[in-house]
Write an enzyme that holds these catalytic residues in place. Structure first.
Site, short mmCIF file in Angstrom:
data_model
loop_
_atom_site.label_atom_id
_atom_site.label_comp_id
_atom_site.label_asym_id
_atom_site.label_seq_id
_atom_site.Cartn_x
_atom_site.Cartn_y
_atom_site.Cartn_z
CG LEU A 76 2.88 -8.61 -0.36
CD1 LEU A 76 2.95 -7.30 -1.12
CD2 LEU A 76 4.24 -8.93 0.27
CB THR A 78 -2.97 -6.18 4.26
OG1 THR A 78 -4.09 -7.07 4.13
CG2 THR A 78 -2.20 -6.15 2.95
CB SER A 99 -6.94 -9.17 5.81
OG SER A 99 -7.43 -8.80 4.53
CB SER A 100 -2.93 -11.69 2.91
OG SER A 100 -3.64 -12.72 2.22
CB SER A 101 -2.32 -8.19 -1.17
OG SER A 101 -2.36 -8.04 -2.58
#
Length: 383
Positions: A76, A78, A99-101
């Site tokens: 996901l 972010t 940036s991500s999860s």
């Protein structure tokens, strides 16, 4: 049982069935750490059919859609464009993710591959949302986890949910490629960003017998997860683990802007038997090609109704353009080096050695040679 507890338990079961969550301590961590707490700021979802890719925010709602997505096995996004978070946008944005999860199956696979034991100290490169940091804290304890994040705002946003969940690791804002010498040596180093070459600082800051785990790739965007064991002489060696794993590259390892394109009508032209599907299809072949031209970037352009595949090495001032002609392909090259010649020679050597899969490749890092990648019967140095 609350909805989030039910979703965590279901996620743990799915990851176990998929074969990436293998041991009881990590399953306990997955079932204990609430991923949704690390996504309270929402995330971006991709709008299908947009080019360039458009993103729209998904924010916490009362209908459960956001909560369900938090426990789906998907990465996901972010943050986009280095600073923009979901709460900043009404509508959509066409900028690159920064940036991500990471998808939970990849997070737990990497944590399992790290082979931690009780009492180990871990350096994490890339705090991101803080979810993987929390899993490490649950498994090893707060005092055993140091997490470095280059983006101060990202690190700050991770600190709040970590604290709310009862975790207090050491969070460092800085260049993760330099590690964190003040806390060294570590038993394990794990990176959630991609690198072109494994930084020597990670090797230096790991105890002999320790492990460094990171994805190694390049600007043709074929990468693989590497696990290296660190030796007493300051060198490290290991293998790629397979699975076509990719992460956003560490910011200092991102490619330079392409700038103005060279005159693609100049240079020397010839026929080639190696078509451009190499650049878009077979992952392993693309990784091999990337070893030959590690600073080259790939773009597609339609000129006068014909799609052309272009390689450009900005720093070297070299380029190659492939064009379909008479049922085959021609390549036109310019600059001080011949990029496609190098790709053809490298791929030919790999195929002559039986086209081994990436999980048979070896990677070593030494102070003298830097990073060297080998496949059975072959050798290629980078770095």
């Amino acid at each position: 049982m609350r909805d989030d507890e039910r979703l965590r338990a279901r996620l743990g079961e799915r990851l176990r069935e998929a074969g990436c969550l293998c041991t009881a301590p990590w399953r306990a961590a997955v079932e204990a750490v609430p991923r949704h707490e690390f996504l309270r700021g929402g995330f971006f979802e991709q709008l299908p059919g947009t080019l360039p890719t458009a993103w729209r925010p998904v924010l916490p709602d009362g209908g459960g859609r956001w909560l369900e997505r938090c426990y789906a096995d998907e990465s996901l996004v972010t943050q986009v464009a280095g600073t923009v978070v979901p709460g900043d946008i009404r509508g959509e944005i066409m900028r690159a993710p920064t940036s991500s999860s990471t998808m939970p199956s990849l997070v737990v696979r990497m944590l399992e591959e790290l082979r931690v034991e009780d009492g180990h100290r871990v350096l994490e490169i890339g705090t991101g949302t803080g979810y993987s940091t929390a899993l490490l804290c649950h498994r090893l304890g707060d005092g055993s986890v140091v997490s470095v994040e280059v983006d101060r705002e990202v690190s700050g946003r991770a600190a709040a949910p970590l604290g709310a969940c009862g975790y207090q690791p050491e969070l460092v804002v800085g260049d993760g490629l330099a590690g964190h010498r003040d806390g060294a040596p570590y038993d394990r180093v794990i990176a959630t960003c991609g690198v072109l070459t494994m930084p020597g600082s990670w090797i230096d800051q790991t105890k002999p017998g320790g492990i460094v785990l990171a994805t190694v790739g390049g600007w043709l965007y074929a990468s693989e997860l590497a696990r290296l064991s660190v030796h007493g002489d300051g060198t490290a060696s290991g293998r790629f683990l397979g699975g076509q794993i990719s992460f956003m590259l560490a910011r200092p390892h991102l490619p330079p802007p392409l700038g103005l394109l060279p005159d693609l009508g100049s240079g020397e032209e010839r026929r080639t038997t190696l078509g451009p599907n190499l650049l878009t299809g077979d992952w392993t072949a693309r990784f091999v090609a990337q070893l030959a031209v590690p600073r080259a970037q790939h773009i597609s352009m339609t000129i006068e109704g014909r799609t052309q595949q272009i390689l450009i090495d900005v720093e070297a001032g070299a380029w190659a353009v492939l064009t379909e002609a008479d049922g085959g392909w021609t390549v036109r090259q310019g600059g001080p080096v011949r990029l496609w010649d190098a790709v053809e020679a490298q791929v030919a050597r790999w195929r002559a050695d039986g086209a081994p899969a990436l999980d048979r490749f070896e990677i070593t890092v030494t102070p003298d040679e830097g990073q060297v990648i080998r496949w059975p019967g072959g050798r290629r140095s980078r770095g």
